[in-house]
Write a protein that holds these residues in place. Structure first.
Motif, PDB file in Angstrom:
ATOM      1  N   LYS B  31       0.857  -1.179  -0.222  1.00 30.27           N
ATOM      2  CA  LYS B  31       0.029  -0.161  -0.035  1.00 30.27           C
ATOM      3  C   LYS B  31       0.925   1.112   0.059  1.00 30.27           C
ATOM      4  O   LYS B  31       2.061   1.026   0.277  1.00 30.27           O
ATOM      5  N   ASP B  33       0.960   3.761   2.064  1.00 33.86           N
ATOM      6  CA  ASP B  33       1.571   4.227   3.295  1.00 33.86           C
ATOM      7  C   ASP B  33       0.945   3.190   4.379  1.00 33.86           C
ATOM      8  O   ASP B  33      -0.034   2.375   4.195  1.00 33.86           O
ATOM      9  N   TYR B  34       1.944   3.244   5.713  1.00 36.73           N
ATOM     10  CA  TYR B  34       1.622   2.327   6.642  1.00 36.73           C
ATOM     11  C   TYR B  34       1.852   3.047   7.902  1.00 36.73           C
ATOM     12  O   TYR B  34       2.755   3.905   7.988  1.00 36.73           O
ATOM     13  N   GLU B  35       1.377   2.735   9.147  1.00 42.20           N
ATOM     14  CA  GLU B  35       1.903   3.134  10.300  1.00 42.20           C
ATOM     15  C   GLU B  35       3.162   2.820  10.793  1.00 42.20           C
ATOM     16  O   GLU B  35       4.007   3.602  11.116  1.00 42.20           O
ATOM     17  N   ARG B  59      -2.443  -2.236  13.179  1.00 37.85           N
ATOM     18  CA  ARG B  59      -2.798  -3.252  12.364  1.00 37.85           C
ATOM     19  C   ARG B  59      -2.097  -2.669  10.874  1.00 37.85           C
ATOM     20  O   ARG B  59      -2.183  -3.700   9.960  1.00 37.85           O
ATOM     21  N   ARG B  60      -1.962  -1.420  10.663  1.00 35.53           N
ATOM     22  CA  ARG B  60      -1.646  -0.961   9.335  1.00 35.53           C
ATOM     23  C   ARG B  60       0.196  -1.401   9.329  1.00 35.53           C
ATOM     24  O   ARG B  60       0.733  -0.135   9.711  1.00 35.53           O
ATOM     25  N   GLY B 200      -3.966  -8.721  10.093  1.00 31.82           N
ATOM     26  CA  GLY B 200      -4.266  -7.541   9.038  1.00 31.82           C
ATOM     27  C   GLY B 200      -2.680  -7.210   8.546  1.00 31.82           C
ATOM     28  O   GLY B 200      -2.728  -6.255   7.742  1.00 31.82           O
ATOM     29  N   ASP B 202       0.434  -6.691   6.717  1.00 28.02           N
ATOM     30  CA  ASP B 202       0.898  -7.198   5.121  1.00 28.02           C
ATOM     31  C   ASP B 202       2.327  -7.918   5.003  1.00 28.02           C
ATOM     32  O   ASP B 202       3.184  -6.862   5.483  1.00 28.02           O
ATOM     33  N   THR B 232       5.835   6.130   5.722  1.00 32.32           N
ATOM     34  CA  THR B 232       5.566   5.767   6.876  1.00 32.32           C
ATOM     35  C   THR B 232       6.623   6.638   8.014  1.00 32.32           C
ATOM     36  O   THR B 232       7.454   7.330   7.311  1.00 32.32           O
TER      37      THR B 232
END
Ligand code: FAD
Ligand code: ZN
Lengths: 98, 418
Positions: B31, B33-35, B59-60, B200, B202, B232
Motif C-alpha cells: 500500500k 503508506d503504513y503506520e 494493524r497498518r 491484518g 501485510d 511511514t
C-alpha cells in the motif's frame, strides 16, 4: 581457501593469518576537545561494507607482522596487499588495485 | 477466514486427500503508506509485526522482505534455544524468550516443535569445571535452571561421547540447562507470519528496501523499495547480518562486523543423541533433529564476509572435533553444509531500540544466537515502535552503551566465543 601474500614471507595459506578488522582508523584529537560520542564512535563503529574493505591482517603463524589487505567481502577476492604505513591503493573499475 | 489447525483438521484433510489446505498468509501488493514498516522478514521482523498487532492493536503494518520470509538466518540456524547467560540483563531477556517459546505453539496455533531436550556444555579441564560452577551459580541467582553433571552422569546421558581418560578432549563434567532445547526454525517463522497476517499485517516478499526518505528535521518519512516508495514515520530494522548496510543507507555506522557462520547436517541416523551438546573448547555443538540428521555448528569464519558460503578451515575444525569427540560418528556422511551472515558486536550482546535517525529503530547484533531470542526480540521492538520508548528488558541493550561504556560483555561473562 584464501592464499594471502605476506609482504615478508610470500604466499601462505589463510589459516596462518588473523584478520584484525578495519584498517586506517584515525584517532580523533586533541583528547581534551573530544566529546564522549565521538570517542565512542572511534572505539566501536566499523565500516563493515559489502564489497571493498581495507583491513589489517597479522601473519600470526609466520613472521607475526601486521600489514594491510584490500579485499572484497562479497567475493573474498584480494585486490592488494600493502604495508601498514602505506596509503590505501585506488581500486579501478575492473576491481583491481592500481 | 483463517483455518484453525487441530488434530481434527489434520484428520479431515487426510480423508480429503490433503487437497483442502489454504495458504497460511496472503501476498498483498504494498500500500502507499503504513503506520509502521518493519524491514526484514525473518523471525524478528515477523514477531515484531505480530506483537504490534496483537499487543498494541497497530494493524497498518507492513513487513518488507527482499527475498522470501525465513530465507535469512532464521531459516539457516541450528535451532538451539537456551538462556544460560551470565549477566542479569541478558538472563532476564533470554529467559523471557524461553518462557514465550514454552507456550508459542499454543499461542500461534502452529506447532513450532519446541522440544526441551536440554543442553549440556562440557567441561574439559578442572578449570572449566570451576567456570561451569560459577556459571551455574550466576544462572540460579537470576532464576534460571542450571545443574552440574558429573562425568558418570554425562556418560549415561550421552553414550556416543568419548569419555575415556586418554580422549583428545577429556570430560570433567558439564553444565546442564534442562529447559533448553530446539524448535523447528521454519515453523517459528511461518507461525508468526500466519498469526500476523490473520491480524491484518501485510507481508510483502520480493521487496527490497533500497533507501530511506527523510524530512527536513531528519526524521524518516518513508522507504524506497524495489516495488516503489512507501510512506511511514516508524521503521523497525531487523535484517541480521545486513544491519550495517541499512545503517549506511540511513547515514550512520554501527559497532557491527558481518561474518559467515556455517552449519552442517548429516545423513539421517537412528536416535543417538537426545540433548544439545556443546564443547566450549572447540566451539562445536550438535543435536539430532526429529528426522534423524545430526545438526552441527561451530565457530565463526575467520574474516568479515557477506558471501553466504563459508570457508574450508572452519569445516575442517568443526568436523575434526566431531570425529575426535564422537568416534562412532567418524564415518557418518554429511548431507548439507551452508552459511548465514551474522552481525557480530564487540560485547556479544544485541542492540535494541533507537538509532541516530528519528523514527528508525533497531533490532540487531544478535550475532550467532538470535533464533532463541525471536519472541523477545519481537516483543521489545514492537514495544519500542508502538510506544516510542524502550521496552524495560531492552533498556540495557541500547546503542548508547557504546558511548557510555556500559557494555554487557557476555563473551567474558558466559564464555560465548563471539
Ligand atoms: C549457521 C547459523 C547457526 C545459528 N545457530 C543458532 C542457534 O542454534 N541458536 C540461536 O539462537 N541462533 C542461531 N543463529 C543465529 C540466528 O539464526 C539469528 O540471530 C536470527 O535468525 C536472526 O533473525 P532475524 O529475524 O534478525 O534475521 P534473518 O532471519 O536473517 O532475517 C532478516 C531478513 O532481512 C532481509 N533483508 C536484508 N536486507 C534487506 C533489505 N534491504 N530489504 C528487505 N529485506 C532485507 C533478509 O533477506 C532476511 O530474510 C545461527 C545463525 C547461523 C547463520
Ligand atoms: Zn609473514
Amino acid at each position: 581457501m584464501l592464499q594471502i601474500s605476506c609482504p615478508w614471507c610470500g604466499p601462505r595459506d589463510e589459516i596462518e593469518f588473523r584478520c584484525g578488522g578495519q584498517s586506517h582508523i584515525i584517532r580523533p584529537g586533541p583528547p581534551e576537545e573530544i566529546d564522549d560520542a565521538t570517542w565512542g564512535r572511534y572505539l566501536s563503529e566499523k565500516t563493515n561494507p559489502r564489497g571493498d574493505h581495507l583491513e589489517r591482517w597479522l601473519h600470526a603463524a609466520g613472521c607475526r607482522r601486521w600489514f594491510n589487505v584490500a579485499r572484497d567481502t562479497a567475493t573474498h577476492r584480494i585486490r592488494a596487499v600493502y604495508h601498514m604505513i602505506e596509503a590505501a591503493p585506488a581500486i579501478d573499475d575492473e576491481g583491481s588495485a592500481r | 477466514m483463517k483455518m484453525r489447525y487441530s488434530a481434527w483438521t489434520v484428520f479431515k484433510q487426510g480423508l480429503g486427500g490433503q487437497r483442502g489446505w489454504k495458504p497460511a498468509w496472503r501476498s498483498p501488493d504494498p500500500k502507499p503508506d503504513y503506520e509502521v514498516v518493519v524491514i526484514g522478514g525473518g523471525g524478528h521482523g515477523l514477531a515484531t509485526a505480530y506483537y504490534l498487532a496483537r499487543t498494541y492493536g497497530i494493524r497498518r503494518v507492513a513487513v518488507l522482505e527482499k527475498g522470501w520470509i525465513g530465507g535469512g538466518n532464521s531459516g539457516r540456524n541450528t535451532t538451539a534455544i537456551r538462556s544460560n547467560y551470565y549477566y542479569r540483563a541478558s538472563a532476564r531477556m533470554y529467559e523471557h524468550s524461553l518462557k514465550l517459546y514454552e507456550r508459542l505453539s499454543k499461542e500461534l496455533n502452529y506447532n513450532v516443535m519446541f522440544s526441551q531436550r536440554g543442553m549440556i556444555s562440557l567441561a574439559h579441564s578442572p578449570h572449566d569445571v570451576e567456570l561451569a560452577h560459577r556459571q551455574a551459580g550466576a544462572m540460579r541467582l537470576n532464576g534460571v535452571d542450571a545443574d552440574f553433571l558429573t562425568p558418570a552422569e554425562i556418560a549415561r546421558r550421552v553414550p556416543i561421547l568419548d569419555m575415556s581418560p586418554e580422549a583428545r578432549f577429556p570430560v570433567f563434567g558439564g553444565l546442564l540447562q534442562k529447559r533448553a532445547g530446539t524448535a523447528r526454525h521454519d515453523a517459528v517463522v511461518w507461525g508468526y507470519a500466519r498469526a500476523a497476517d490473520a491480524l491484518g499485517v501485510d507481508i510483502i516478499q520480493n521487496c527490497e528496501v533500497t533507501g530511506f526518505r527523510r524530512g527536513a528535521d531528519g526524521a524518516v518519512t518513508g522507504v524506497e523499495t524495489s516495488r516503489g516508495p512507501i510512506a511511514t514515520t516508524r521503521i523497525g530494522v531487523a535484517v541480521a547480518g545486513h544491519s550495517s548496510r541499512l545503517a549506511e543507507m540511513a547515514g550512520f555506522r554501527l559497532p557491527i562486523t558481518s561474518y559467515a557462520l556455517q552449519a552442517f547436517v548429516s545423513e539421517p541416523l537412528k536416535p543417538v543423541l537426545d540433548t544439545v551438546i556443546l564443547s566450549p573448547a572447540t566451539g562445536v555443538y550438535m543435536s539430532q533433529s526429529d528426522k534423524g540428521g545430526l545438526v552441527i555448528g561451530g565457530g565463526l569464519d575467520l574474516y568479515p564476509s557477506y558471501a553466504q558460503r563459508g570457508n574450508m578451515p572452519v569445516i575442517r575444525n568443526v568436523l575434526g572435533a566431531v570425529a575426535a569427540q564422537y568416534p562412532a560418528l567418524g564415518r557418518v556422511r554429511l548431507l548439507r553444509q551452508w552459511a548465514g551472515i551474522v552481525d557480530v558486536v564487540p560485547d556479544s550482546s544485541p542492540i535494541i531500540g533507537a538509532s541516530p535517525v528519528p523514527g528508525l529503530f533497531l533490532d540487531c547484533g544478535w550475532g550467532t544466537g538470535g533464533f532463541k531470542a525471536i519472541p523477545v526480540g519481537g516483543t521489545m521492538l514492537a514495544h519500542q515502535l508502538a510506544t516510542l520508548t524502550p521496552h524495560e528488558l531492552a533498556e540495557p541493550f541500547s546503542l548508547e552503551r557504546f558511548t557510555t561504556g556500559a557494555l554487557i560483555d557476555e563473551a567474558a561473562g558466559s564464555g560465548i566465543a563471539h
